[in-house]
Design a protein around this motif. Sequence first.
Motif, PDB file in Angstrom:
ATOM      1  N   VAL A   1      46.940  26.291  62.121  1.00 51.63           N
ATOM      2  CA  VAL A   1      47.743  25.062  62.065  1.00 51.63           C
ATOM      3  C   VAL A   1      46.954  23.912  61.453  1.00 51.63           C
ATOM      4  CG1 VAL A   1      48.964  23.352  63.437  1.00 51.63           C
ATOM      5  CG2 VAL A   1      49.157  25.776  64.024  1.00 51.63           C
ATOM      6  N   LYS A   2      45.714  23.714  61.911  1.00 53.77           N
ATOM      7  CA  LYS A   2      44.897  22.629  61.374  1.00 53.77           C
ATOM      8  C   LYS A   2      44.256  23.017  60.050  1.00 53.77           C
ATOM      9  CE  LYS A   2      43.711  20.604  65.865  1.00 53.77           C
ATOM     10  NZ  LYS A   2      42.606  20.245  66.784  1.00 53.77           N
ATOM     11  N   GLU A   3      43.774  24.251  59.989  1.00 55.63           N
ATOM     12  CA  GLU A   3      43.024  24.684  58.828  1.00 55.63           C
ATOM     13  C   GLU A   3      43.843  24.678  57.550  1.00 55.63           C
ATOM     14  OE1 GLU A   3      41.102  26.279  62.488  1.00 55.63           O
ATOM     15  OE2 GLU A   3      43.148  26.130  61.707  1.00 55.63           O
ATOM     16  N   SER A   4      45.133  24.890  57.668  1.00 54.59           N
ATOM     17  CA  SER A   4      45.977  24.952  56.476  1.00 54.59           C
ATOM     18  C   SER A   4      46.036  23.609  55.750  1.00 54.59           C
ATOM     19  CB  SER A   4      47.394  25.396  56.855  1.00 54.59           C
ATOM     20  OG  SER A   4      48.023  24.438  57.692  1.00 54.59           O
ATOM     21  N   LYS A   5      45.627  22.537  56.399  1.00 57.36           N
ATOM     22  CA  LYS A   5      45.593  21.225  55.756  1.00 57.36           C
ATOM     23  C   LYS A   5      44.267  20.971  55.038  1.00 57.36           C
ATOM     24  CE  LYS A   5      48.582  19.041  59.242  1.00 57.36           C
ATOM     25  NZ  LYS A   5      48.672  17.947  60.243  1.00 57.36           N
ATOM     26  N   TYR A   6      43.252  21.713  55.427  1.00 57.15           N
ATOM     27  CA  TYR A   6      41.902  21.402  54.970  1.00 57.15           C
ATOM     28  C   TYR A   6      41.327  22.388  53.959  1.00 57.15           C
ATOM     29  CZ  TYR A   6      42.009  18.580  59.252  1.00 57.15           C
ATOM     30  OH  TYR A   6      42.355  17.693  60.234  1.00 57.15           O
ATOM     31  N   ILE A   7      41.624  23.673  54.102  1.00 52.55           N
ATOM     32  CA  ILE A   7      40.894  24.694  53.355  1.00 52.55           C
ATOM     33  C   ILE A   7      41.636  25.120  52.094  1.00 52.55           C
ATOM     34  CG2 ILE A   7      39.782  26.945  53.427  1.00 52.55           C
ATOM     35  CD1 ILE A   7      39.552  26.708  56.413  1.00 52.55           C
ATOM     36  N   GLN A   8      41.008  24.870  50.958  1.00 52.79           N
ATOM     37  CA  GLN A   8      41.472  25.407  49.689  1.00 52.79           C
ATOM     38  C   GLN A   8      40.624  26.645  49.366  1.00 52.79           C
ATOM     39  OE1 GLN A   8      41.448  22.547  46.470  1.00 52.79           O
ATOM     40  NE2 GLN A   8      41.748  20.823  47.874  1.00 52.79           N
ATOM     41  N   THR A   9      41.281  27.715  49.020  1.00 50.61           N
ATOM     42  CA  THR A   9      40.560  28.955  48.727  1.00 50.61           C
ATOM     43  C   THR A   9      40.802  29.385  47.292  1.00 50.61           C
ATOM     44  OG1 THR A   9      40.844  29.658  51.028  1.00 50.61           O
ATOM     45  CG2 THR A   9      40.185  31.338  49.450  1.00 50.61           C
ATOM     46  N   ALA A  10      39.712  29.675  46.590  1.00 49.71           N
ATOM     47  CA  ALA A  10      39.781  30.266  45.254  1.00 49.71           C
ATOM     48  C   ALA A  10      39.095  31.630  45.304  1.00 49.71           C
ATOM     49  CB  ALA A  10      39.114  29.374  44.218  1.00 49.71           C
ATOM     50  N   MET A  11      39.505  32.530  44.421  1.00 52.57           N
ATOM     51  CA  MET A  11      38.970  33.880  44.433  1.00 52.57           C
ATOM     52  C   MET A  11      38.733  34.367  43.017  1.00 52.57           C
ATOM     53  SD  MET A  11      41.626  35.365  47.306  1.00 52.57           S
ATOM     54  CE  MET A  11      40.646  36.779  47.787  1.00 52.57           C
ATOM     55  N   THR A  12      37.624  35.059  42.828  1.00 49.89           N
ATOM     56  CA  THR A  12      37.367  35.766  41.578  1.00 49.89           C
ATOM     57  C   THR A  12      37.080  37.222  41.909  1.00 49.89           C
ATOM     58  OG1 THR A  12      36.456  33.829  40.427  1.00 49.89           O
ATOM     59  CG2 THR A  12      35.850  35.996  39.575  1.00 49.89           C
ATOM     60  N   PHE A  13      37.884  38.116  41.367  1.00 47.92           N
ATOM     61  CA  PHE A  13      37.628  39.546  41.468  1.00 47.92           C
ATOM     62  C   PHE A  13      37.063  39.996  40.128  1.00 47.92           C
ATOM     63  CE2 PHE A  13      41.079  38.771  44.491  1.00 47.92           C
ATOM     64  CZ  PHE A  13      40.581  39.379  45.631  1.00 47.92           C
ATOM     65  N   PHE A  14      35.937  40.683  40.163  1.00 45.61           N
ATOM     66  CA  PHE A  14      35.303  41.056  38.904  1.00 45.61           C
ATOM     67  C   PHE A  14      34.903  42.524  38.870  1.00 45.61           C
ATOM     68  CE2 PHE A  14      31.682  40.025  41.597  1.00 45.61           C
ATOM     69  CZ  PHE A  14      30.701  40.926  41.220  1.00 45.61           C
ATOM     70  N   GLY A  15      35.032  43.069  37.689  1.00 50.03           N
ATOM     71  CA  GLY A  15      34.592  44.426  37.397  1.00 50.03           C
ATOM     72  C   GLY A  15      34.424  44.474  35.900  1.00 50.03           C
ATOM     73  N   SER A  16      35.188  45.320  35.236  1.00 56.22           N
ATOM     74  CA  SER A  16      35.222  45.301  33.770  1.00 56.22           C
ATOM     75  C   SER A  16      35.914  44.043  33.270  1.00 56.22           C
ATOM     76  CB  SER A  16      35.970  46.531  33.244  1.00 56.22           C
ATOM     77  OG  SER A  16      35.416  47.729  33.764  1.00 56.22           O
ATOM     78  N   THR A  17      36.748  43.438  34.122  1.00 59.75           N
ATOM     79  CA  THR A  17      37.493  42.225  33.795  1.00 59.75           C
ATOM     80  C   THR A  17      37.193  41.146  34.831  1.00 59.75           C
ATOM     81  OG1 THR A  17      39.381  42.962  35.101  1.00 59.75           O
ATOM     82  CG2 THR A  17      39.359  43.573  32.765  1.00 59.75           C
ATOM     83  N   LEU A  18      37.627  39.939  34.536  1.00 60.14           N
ATOM     84  CA  LEU A  18      37.577  38.842  35.506  1.00 60.14           C
ATOM     85  C   LEU A  18      39.001  38.472  35.890  1.00 60.14           C
ATOM     86  CD1 LEU A  18      34.916  36.269  34.223  1.00 60.14           C
ATOM     87  CD2 LEU A  18      34.594  38.173  35.798  1.00 60.14           C
ATOM     88  N   ASP A  19      39.298  38.526  37.170  1.00 58.09           N
ATOM     89  CA  ASP A  19      40.605  38.112  37.685  1.00 58.09           C
ATOM     90  C   ASP A  19      40.356  36.886  38.548  1.00 58.09           C
ATOM     91  OD1 ASP A  19      43.065  37.772  38.833  1.00 58.09           O
ATOM     92  OD2 ASP A  19      43.068  39.674  39.938  1.00 58.09           O
ATOM     93  N   MET A  20      40.600  35.708  37.966  1.00 60.53           N
ATOM     94  CA  MET A  20      40.270  34.456  38.640  1.00 60.53           C
ATOM     95  C   MET A  20      41.527  33.791  39.180  1.00 60.53           C
ATOM     96  SD  MET A  20      37.265  32.914  36.177  1.00 60.53           S
ATOM     97  CE  MET A  20      36.870  31.641  37.389  1.00 60.53           C
ATOM     98  N   ARG A  21      41.504  33.474  40.472  1.00 58.10           N
ATOM     99  CA  ARG A  21      42.639  32.830  41.135  1.00 58.10           C
ATOM    100  C   ARG A  21      42.282  31.371  41.419  1.00 58.10           C
ATOM    101  NH1 ARG A  21      44.899  37.505  43.707  1.00 58.10           N
ATOM    102  NH2 ARG A  21      44.314  39.258  42.363  1.00 58.10           N
ATOM    103  N   PRO A  22      43.163  30.425  41.124  1.00 60.86           N
ATOM    104  CA  PRO A  22      42.856  29.000  41.309  1.00 60.86           C
ATOM    105  C   PRO A  22      42.814  28.605  42.777  1.00 60.86           C
ATOM    106  CG  PRO A  22      45.136  29.284  40.653  1.00 60.86           C
ATOM    107  CD  PRO A  22      44.504  30.638  40.558  1.00 60.86           C
ATOM    108  N   PHE A  23      42.315  27.402  43.033  1.00 62.73           N
ATOM    109  CA  PHE A  23      42.276  26.868  44.398  1.00 62.73           C
ATOM    110  C   PHE A  23      43.686  26.635  44.908  1.00 62.73           C
ATOM    111  CE2 PHE A  23      37.862  25.768  43.381  1.00 62.73           C
ATOM    112  CZ  PHE A  23      37.239  26.109  44.575  1.00 62.73           C
ATOM    113  N   LYS A  24      43.995  27.266  46.037  1.00 62.88           N
ATOM    114  CA  LYS A  24      45.278  27.120  46.701  1.00 62.88           C
ATOM    115  C   LYS A  24      45.040  27.059  48.206  1.00 62.88           C
ATOM    116  CE  LYS A  24      48.063  27.366  43.123  1.00 62.88           C
ATOM    117  NZ  LYS A  24      48.869  26.172  42.738  1.00 62.88           N
ATOM    118  N   TYR A  25      46.041  26.578  48.940  1.00 61.93           N
ATOM    119  CA  TYR A  25      45.954  26.657  50.389  1.00 61.93           C
ATOM    120  C   TYR A  25      46.190  28.094  50.841  1.00 61.93           C
ATOM    121  CZ  TYR A  25      45.604  21.598  50.516  1.00 61.93           C
ATOM    122  OH  TYR A  25      45.166  20.307  50.350  1.00 61.93           O
ATOM    123  N   GLY A  26      45.847  28.382  52.084  1.00 64.39           N
ATOM    124  CA  GLY A  26      45.677  29.748  52.559  1.00 64.39           C
ATOM    125  C   GLY A  26      46.850  30.676  52.429  1.00 64.39           C
ATOM    126  N   GLU A  27      48.054  30.148  52.461  1.00 68.22           N
ATOM    127  CA  GLU A  27      49.215  31.030  52.417  1.00 68.22           C
ATOM    128  C   GLU A  27      49.298  31.804  51.099  1.00 68.22           C
ATOM    129  OE1 GLU A  27      50.718  26.741  51.596  1.00 68.22           O
ATOM    130  OE2 GLU A  27      49.354  27.738  52.991  1.00 68.22           O
TER     131      GLU A  27
END
Length: 229
Positions: free
Chosen positions: A85-111
């Motif tokens: 409930v509280k964390e969803s207001k504060y935490i932005q999460t970005a993700m990069t999955f890498f192997g032969s390629t780069l799959d980069m996800r932008p900063f978004k809230y947790g959902e």
Amino acid sequence: MDNIEQEYINDFEKYLTTDEDTTEPQEEIVAKKGLRGNITYDEIRSVNQALLYLVVDKSSSMYHNGLEKGIVDGLNEVKKVVNGVKESKYIQTAMTFFGSTLDMRPFKYGECIDTSYEATERQSRMYDAIVESCSNMISQYDDLISECKIRGVMLILTDGYEAVSEYDLDDAKNALKELKKREIVCLITTFDGIGSLKLCNDLGIETIQIKDNHQLRILMKLVSQHVMV
């Protein structure tokens, strides 16, 4: 070792002892424009913001080293934490999955966290993933810092193999130095029995030793909890 980095190491070691499931100077990197889709200042939900960046190896060696399930379980733990409930207001999460390629996800809230993960790619662009992820983290931090109080953490999950990156070790080290200038913590996992410790020494960043998938899941949960301001 910086105090803030030691805090992560000490807290994680406490979790592991309980049964509860709980060269030459180089030019400064100038951050590129952040990824399209990053949260903008107009979209933030609080003046206190935490930037959590997960950089995850999806090369097939992760599967052969028995790490795939631990990553999936860990991603689910992170999603639970950042959707509080509280964390969803504060935490932005970005993700990069890498192997032969780069799959980069932008900063978004947790959902928006995608917990699907398969380690199937034949090569590893680890240095590319580090440099590009640092660039996006720095861009997001610099865009928001004048208006927000920010705490940032990057967690790199890899078995340490590098194959086909366009960037090299010095580029990766330079990128990580820019995180440190902004007091953004970067941690990298080393897996028991897998030769990733040399990578950590080469990069000059703090390490956390993981013995099994259970500890990996706990680590990912712990880091997502401690990123909060």
